[in-house]
Motif scaffolding. Structure first.
Motif, PDB file in Angstrom:
ATOM      1  N   VAL A 337      -3.539  12.003 -11.590  1.00 59.03           N
ATOM      2  CA  VAL A 337      -4.774  13.113 -10.590  1.00 59.03           C
ATOM      3  C   VAL A 337      -5.434  13.522 -11.326  1.00 59.03           C
ATOM      4  O   VAL A 337      -5.965  14.222 -11.650  1.00 59.03           O
ATOM      5  CB  VAL A 337      -4.054  13.592  -9.011  1.00 59.03           C
ATOM      6  CG1 VAL A 337      -4.895  15.047  -8.388  1.00 59.03           C
ATOM      7  CG2 VAL A 337      -4.074  12.056  -8.252  1.00 59.03           C
ATOM      8  N   ASP A 338      -3.574  14.548 -12.799  1.00 54.13           N
ATOM      9  CA  ASP A 338      -3.800  15.389 -13.138  1.00 54.13           C
ATOM     10  C   ASP A 338      -4.765  15.493 -14.281  1.00 54.13           C
ATOM     11  O   ASP A 338      -5.657  15.897 -14.848  1.00 54.13           O
ATOM     12  CB  ASP A 338      -2.397  15.432 -14.031  1.00 54.13           C
ATOM     13  CG  ASP A 338      -1.417  16.403 -13.352  1.00 54.13           C
ATOM     14  OD1 ASP A 338      -1.870  16.960 -12.707  1.00 54.13           O
ATOM     15  OD2 ASP A 338      -1.053  15.480 -12.654  1.00 54.13           O
ATOM     16  N   LYS A 360      -4.338  16.604  -4.510  1.00 54.96           N
ATOM     17  CA  LYS A 360      -2.566  15.853  -4.809  1.00 54.96           C
ATOM     18  C   LYS A 360      -1.989  15.763  -3.270  1.00 54.96           C
ATOM     19  O   LYS A 360      -1.365  15.121  -2.610  1.00 54.96           O
ATOM     20  CB  LYS A 360      -2.250  16.780  -5.964  1.00 54.96           C
ATOM     21  CG  LYS A 360      -2.537  16.279  -7.000  1.00 54.96           C
ATOM     22  CD  LYS A 360      -0.822  17.239  -7.601  1.00 54.96           C
ATOM     23  CE  LYS A 360      -0.666  16.935  -9.350  1.00 54.96           C
ATOM     24  NZ  LYS A 360       0.334  17.675  -9.936  1.00 54.96           N
ATOM     25  N   LYS A 361      -2.552  16.596  -2.936  1.00 58.75           N
ATOM     26  CA  LYS A 361      -1.432  16.947  -1.033  1.00 58.75           C
ATOM     27  C   LYS A 361      -2.091  15.687  -0.173  1.00 58.75           C
ATOM     28  O   LYS A 361      -1.528  15.092   0.287  1.00 58.75           O
ATOM     29  CB  LYS A 361      -1.874  18.092  -0.378  1.00 58.75           C
ATOM     30  CG  LYS A 361      -1.027  19.312  -0.506  1.00 58.75           C
ATOM     31  CD  LYS A 361      -0.924  20.434   0.231  1.00 58.75           C
ATOM     32  CE  LYS A 361      -0.044  21.445  -0.375  1.00 58.75           C
ATOM     33  NZ  LYS A 361      -1.417  22.919  -0.626  1.00 58.75           N
ATOM     34  N   TYR A 362      -3.748  15.455  -0.483  1.00 56.98           N
ATOM     35  CA  TYR A 362      -4.539  14.914  -0.023  1.00 56.98           C
ATOM     36  C   TYR A 362      -3.575  13.500   0.125  1.00 56.98           C
ATOM     37  O   TYR A 362      -3.088  12.668   0.671  1.00 56.98           O
ATOM     38  CB  TYR A 362      -6.092  15.050  -0.083  1.00 56.98           C
ATOM     39  CG  TYR A 362      -6.846  13.868   0.741  1.00 56.98           C
ATOM     40  CD1 TYR A 362      -6.993  13.870   1.873  1.00 56.98           C
ATOM     41  CD2 TYR A 362      -6.919  12.370  -0.323  1.00 56.98           C
ATOM     42  CE1 TYR A 362      -7.538  12.936   2.692  1.00 56.98           C
ATOM     43  CE2 TYR A 362      -7.342  11.148   0.247  1.00 56.98           C
ATOM     44  CZ  TYR A 362      -7.864  11.581   2.028  1.00 56.98           C
ATOM     45  OH  TYR A 362      -8.944  10.565   2.460  1.00 56.98           O
ATOM     46  N   SER A 364      -1.257  12.110  -1.144  1.00 56.45           N
ATOM     47  CA  SER A 364       0.261  11.838  -0.800  1.00 56.45           C
ATOM     48  C   SER A 364       1.008  12.125   0.725  1.00 56.45           C
ATOM     49  O   SER A 364       1.574  11.099   0.963  1.00 56.45           O
ATOM     50  CB  SER A 364       1.218  13.746  -0.881  1.00 56.45           C
ATOM     51  OG  SER A 364       0.869  14.334  -0.475  1.00 56.45           O
ATOM     52  N   LYS A 365      -0.327  12.656   1.244  1.00 56.89           N
ATOM     53  CA  LYS A 365      -0.798  12.761   2.837  1.00 56.89           C
ATOM     54  C   LYS A 365      -0.397  11.060   3.415  1.00 56.89           C
ATOM     55  O   LYS A 365      -0.313  10.897   4.353  1.00 56.89           O
ATOM     56  CB  LYS A 365      -1.060  13.692   3.405  1.00 56.89           C
ATOM     57  CG  LYS A 365      -0.350  14.603   4.005  1.00 56.89           C
ATOM     58  CD  LYS A 365      -1.684  15.153   5.889  1.00 56.89           C
ATOM     59  CE  LYS A 365      -1.921  17.027   4.995  1.00 56.89           C
ATOM     60  NZ  LYS A 365      -2.954  17.426   5.447  1.00 56.89           N
ATOM     61  N   GLN A 366      -1.303  10.781   1.948  1.00 54.67           N
ATOM     62  CA  GLN A 366      -2.803   9.176   2.496  1.00 54.67           C
ATOM     63  C   GLN A 366      -0.634   8.511   1.774  1.00 54.67           C
ATOM     64  O   GLN A 366      -1.495   6.969   2.291  1.00 54.67           O
ATOM     65  CB  GLN A 366      -3.749   9.021   1.925  1.00 54.67           C
ATOM     66  CG  GLN A 366      -4.283   9.474   1.391  1.00 54.67           C
ATOM     67  CD  GLN A 366      -5.210   9.279   3.124  1.00 54.67           C
ATOM     68  OE1 GLN A 366      -5.532   8.603   3.116  1.00 54.67           O
ATOM     69  NE2 GLN A 366      -5.374  10.272   3.827  1.00 54.67           N
ATOM     70  N   GLY A 367       0.686   8.665   1.225  1.00 56.19           N
ATOM     71  CA  GLY A 367       0.803   7.864   0.566  1.00 56.19           C
ATOM     72  C   GLY A 367       0.514   6.578  -0.091  1.00 56.19           C
ATOM     73  O   GLY A 367       1.379   5.300  -0.565  1.00 56.19           O
TER      74      GLY A 367
END
Ligand SMILES: Cc1ncc(C[n+]2csc(CCOP(=O)(O)OP(=O)(O)O)c2C)c(N)n1
Length: 367
Positions: A337-338, A360-362, A364-367
């Motif tokens: 992502v970076d 990134k948060k989105y 990681s929530k999606q797994g």
């Protein structure tokens, strides 16, 4: 009262005659002009490159259809333009500024196929040419790269270097202001730039007749007082010849050249359109009868430099090479992502940092 004659309407110059199409090799492989000054090995190398690129292009189309690649812009049919425009450039010195359809020219200059595959598979790192391979990243906005090509040549001139740059564009790309700005600047500052128009007759679905009124695109050079040349873009010898002339003149301080190559793309504009909706099968077949690869094969056979067995091995070799490149490209992991955010500015803006954290948060929530 008598009105003065208006040169704009009174002039009856025949532009098609003035900018006659340069040709060296007929569709049947016979010569109508002097061959370019190449050794037999170089002639075979040029042919090998065109065959390789045809195989690569077709494979990319298939990869896209299989969902293994994103949108792709094929260039089959334009191989003579692709190879002929880059083959005589000095590697590590001259620069090319390609469009999304010019990965053939990029490959000819030394960009590995893995890079092109990575780019079209969605990895920006594919745009990073190896050190010493002077190819700018593909430009999706049309005609902007011409201004860059002129700027780079101007910078080289200021530094006292005899670098030549080539800016690639399509027929549709001659309409935006950038095309004219590039021409004007190149002419005024006498830069060592070749503005290379591959006129493949359609800008997506827009035909030449709806794009410009002039009989040729090469004649636009007149308005900027620079040389303009029209060439048979399906004739690799003619493309090499006009490029040799333009490169030599530019390197010697003679300034820019506008080259218009008459060519055709056999496939769609990109994998997202259907060309049957805007052109006929007869038109496609008429162009296929002038195929640049077949033309050169016939020439090599007549010259005694090539056999059917050589040809079979070459097409097999190209398939193996392309397969190996695809395997390599697919084995490279996905970009992080970076990487989406890290290379636009030396110091990221607060907005970019916010977007990066959000994504990134989105994810990681999606797994
Ligand atoms: C500045 C800009 N305007 C519009 C587009 C949308 N667009 C993408 S390709 C294309 C047509 C380009 O045709 P042409 O220049 O003939 O090149 P070809 O695709 O035939 O190689 C257009 C209008 C774009 N990419 N950039």
């Amino acid at each position: 009262m008598q009105t003065a004659p208006n040169p704009a309407t009174e002039t009856k110059l025949d532009m098609e005659q003035l900018f006659e199409v340069r040709r060296v090799l007929n569709p049947d492989g016979t010569l109508v002009g002097p061959e370019p000054d190449l050794t037999p090995e170089q002639l075979k190398e040029v042919y090998r490159l065109m065959v390789y690129l045809r195989v690569f292009d077709q494979r990319c189309l298939n990869l896209q259809r299989q969902g293994r690649m994103g949108t792709f812009a094929p260039f089959s049919g334009q191989e003579a333009c692709q190879v002929g425009s880059a083959y005589l450039l000095q590697k590590g010195k001259d620069w090319i500024f390609p469009t999304y359809r010019d990965h053939g020219a990029m490959h000819t200059l030394g960009v590995p196929s893995v890079n092109t595959l990575r780019y079209y598979m969605g990895d920006e790192m594919g745009s990073r040419a190896p050190e010493g391979v002077n190819a700018f990243p593909i430009s999706i906005p049309i005609a902007t790269q011409l201004v860059h090509a002129v700027g780079a040549a101007w910078a080289a001139k200021i530094k006292g270097e005899d670098t030549v740059t080539v800016g690639y564009v399509g027929d549709g790309g001659t309409s935006p202001g950038d095309f004219h700005e590039a021409m004007n600047f190149a002419a005024v500052y006498n830069t060592a730039t070749i503005l290379f128009v591959q006129n493949n007759k359609y800008a997506i679905s827009t035909p030449n007749a709806k794009q410009f009124k002039t009989k040729t695109l090469a004649q636009r050079a007149l308005a900027y007082d620079i040389p303009g040349v029209r060439v048979d873009g399906q004739d690799i010898f003619a493309v090499l010849t006009v490029f040799k002339e333009a490169i030599d003149r530019a390197r010697a301080g003679g300034g820019p050249t506008l080259i218009e190559a008459l060519t055709f793309r056999y496939g769609p504009h990109t994998t997202s359109d259907d060309p049957k909706r805007y052109r006929t099968q007869e038109e496609v077949e008429a162009w296929q009868a002038k195929d640049p690869i077949e033309r050169m094969r016939k020439y090599l056979v007549t010259k005694g430099l090539w056999t059917d067995t050589d040809d079979e091995s070459l097409w097999n070799w190209a398939k193996d090479q392309v397969n190996a490149a695809v395997t390599e490209a697919e084995s490279i992991g996905k970009p992080s992502v970076d990487e989406l955010f890290d290379y636009l500015y030396a110091e990221p803006t607060p907005e970019l940092l916010r977007q990066k954290e959000y994504l990134k948060k989105y994810l990681s929530k999606q797994g």
